[in-house]
Enzyme design. Structure first.
Site, PDB file in Angstrom:
ATOM      1  N   LYS A  92       0.842  -1.190   0.000  1.00  0.00           N
ATOM      2  CA  LYS A  92       0.000   0.000   0.000  1.00  0.00           C
ATOM      3  C   LYS A  92       0.885   1.251   0.000  1.00  0.00           C
ATOM      4  O   LYS A  92       2.044   1.224   0.417  1.00  0.00           O
ATOM      5  CB  LYS A  92      -0.909   0.020   1.236  1.00  0.00           C
ATOM      6  CG  LYS A  92      -1.906  -1.136   1.282  1.00  0.00           C
ATOM      7  CD  LYS A  92      -2.989  -0.974   0.229  1.00  0.00           C
ATOM      8  CE  LYS A  92      -4.020  -2.092   0.306  1.00  0.00           C
ATOM      9  NZ  LYS A  92      -3.534  -3.386  -0.184  1.00  0.00           N
ATOM     10  N   ASP A  93       0.304   2.368  -0.449  1.00  0.00           N
ATOM     11  CA  ASP A  93       1.028   3.632  -0.490  1.00  0.00           C
ATOM     12  C   ASP A  93       1.523   4.017   0.894  1.00  0.00           C
ATOM     13  O   ASP A  93       0.809   3.874   1.890  1.00  0.00           O
ATOM     14  CB  ASP A  93       0.111   4.744  -1.010  1.00  0.00           C
ATOM     15  CG  ASP A  93      -0.337   4.500  -2.438  1.00  0.00           C
ATOM     16  OD1 ASP A  93       0.381   4.944  -3.343  1.00  0.00           O
ATOM     17  OD2 ASP A  93      -1.389   3.870  -2.623  1.00  0.00           O
ATOM     18  N   ARG A  94       2.750   4.536   0.938  1.00  0.00           N
ATOM     19  CA  ARG A  94       3.275   5.003   2.219  1.00  0.00           C
ATOM     20  C   ARG A  94       2.732   6.385   2.573  1.00  0.00           C
ATOM     21  O   ARG A  94       2.354   6.633   3.725  1.00  0.00           O
ATOM     22  CB  ARG A  94       4.815   5.060   2.194  1.00  0.00           C
ATOM     23  CG  ARG A  94       5.419   5.489   3.535  1.00  0.00           C
ATOM     24  CD  ARG A  94       6.925   5.514   3.470  1.00  0.00           C
ATOM     25  NE  ARG A  94       7.417   6.575   2.609  1.00  0.00           N
ATOM     26  CZ  ARG A  94       7.576   7.842   2.988  1.00  0.00           C
ATOM     27  NH1 ARG A  94       7.243   8.229   4.220  1.00  0.00           N
ATOM     28  NH2 ARG A  94       8.046   8.736   2.148  1.00  0.00           N
TER      29      ARG A  94
END
Length: 358
Positions: A92-94
């Site tokens: 997932k996006d940080r």
């Protein structure tokens, strides 16, 4: 027949995704997103719920500005297990607020106090036992809530564009996240295919090969977007059933198949390059060869690396798309995408600009 080999591609992030063709014309407005992590929220949609018993503990975790792999390592330390005993369905996006499942293998062992694992940026929302580990790719999709700020441009045209995207989808490009910071995975891939003895860790090699396949796929998709066939059936197409990885070959582009394609029941596909003969033929094969004209060395490199050829839908259906305007210059978008879809592929059809760098 494969296109001629090139000595080296040396692609950039621009050629990988930033400069690729849009389907519905240029974005009608400009704006900014990811001004803060709460402006980009992602919630994983699982394939199933944990059963309540078994030797694996599944944890549903909310993260703020945290890397998925690093959280997995922290979970392993907290539980006193090896890193490989912790798994998750996808990265997932940080630079976001994300909610996703992890699993920890704890056969015959008591669970630790998961509250001790929590920090200001990591919260355990739920945990329950299950009889199997969570495997990569084992998710139905993701839901998104994205805030775009400082919007300027033709808001009326944006309203029309939103309706088009909701009913007809967008090109299923791999997003910039796939290619590493500033396209670093692409540069490494170019070096790897030119010097096959380049030493990489197993993890890094996987990322690099994945980025190379994504780059080739994006080139084929962009070629079909430019030609207007990314959402249309051509003879020899490999057509994927919506919600499935199964596909069949279209002997001809007939009205019935196109009607199913228009209804988002079928999607044309493009190649994830690797070993094996391409299943497509006729016009579709010609289009793919044209899109990969200068990519022969990378095609050969992926074959030599042992990856198996697969297919990916050229079109991304945007489900349950809703929008609202909290202020005249800010837009809230809410939608769901199937597994493997990138929210940035939706945004690039709507808003010119990019995420704020943090």
């Amino acid at each position: 027949m494969n296109p001629p080999a090139a000595a080296s591609l040396n692609p950039t992030l621009e050629t990988a995704v930033l400069d690729l063709a849009t389907a519905w014309g240029g974005p009608p407005v400009s704006g900014r997103w990811r001004i803060n992590p709460e402006d980009f929220q992602v919630r994983e949609i699982p394939l199933l719920e944990p059963a309540g018993e078994g030797e694996h503990v599944w944890l549903f975790i909310r993260k703020r500005e945290e890397n998925t792999d690093q959280v997995a390592r922290q979970l392993a330390r907290c539980a006193g297990v090896r890193t490989r005993d912790v798994s998750y369905a996808g990265l997932k996006d940080r630079n976001a607020v994300t909610e996703q499942w992890f699993s920890v293998h704890l056969p015959g062992r008591q669970e630790p106090d998961w509250r001790a694992f929590e920090t200001d940026s990591v919260t355990v929302l739920r945990h329950a036992r299950h009889n199997r580990k969570l495997r990569r790719g084992a998710l139905r999709g993701n839901s998104f809530r994205i805030v775009v700020r400082d919007i300027s441009g033709d808001s009326g045209e944006l309203q029309r564009r939103l309706k088009t995207v909701a009913s007809r989808g967008v090109p299923n490009y791999f997003g910039v996240q796939r290619f590493g910071r500033a396209g670093s995975n692409l540069h490494t891939a170019d070096r790897l295919f030119e010097h096959r003895r380049l030493r990489l860790s197993r993890h890094q090699r996987g990322l690099v090969l994945s980025a190379a396949r994504a780059y080739l796929f994006n080139q084929v998709l962009a070629h079909r977007v430019l030609g207007g066939s990314w959402n249309r059936v051509v003879s020899g197409d490999a057509l994927q059933l919506a919600g499935s990885h199964s596909y069949f070959i279209a002997a001809a582009a007939d009205a019935e198949l196109q009607a199913r394609c228009d209804a988002l029941d079928l999607h044309p596909t493009g190649p994830l390059w690797g070993r094996g003969d391409s299943p497509v033929s006729d016009i579709c094969r010609q289009l793919e060869d044209q899109g990969l004209t200068s990519c022969g060395s990378w095609q050969q490199g992926l074959v030599a690396a042992g990856l198996r050829q697969e297919r990916r839908a050229l079109r991304l259906a945007v489900e349950d798309l809703h929008w609202s305007w909290p202020t005249p210059d800010s837009l809230v978008l809410e939608f769901s995408l199937p597994a493997g879809g990138y929210a940035t592929s939706v945004l690039r059809e709507l808003v010119a600009g990019k995420a704020d760098q943090r």
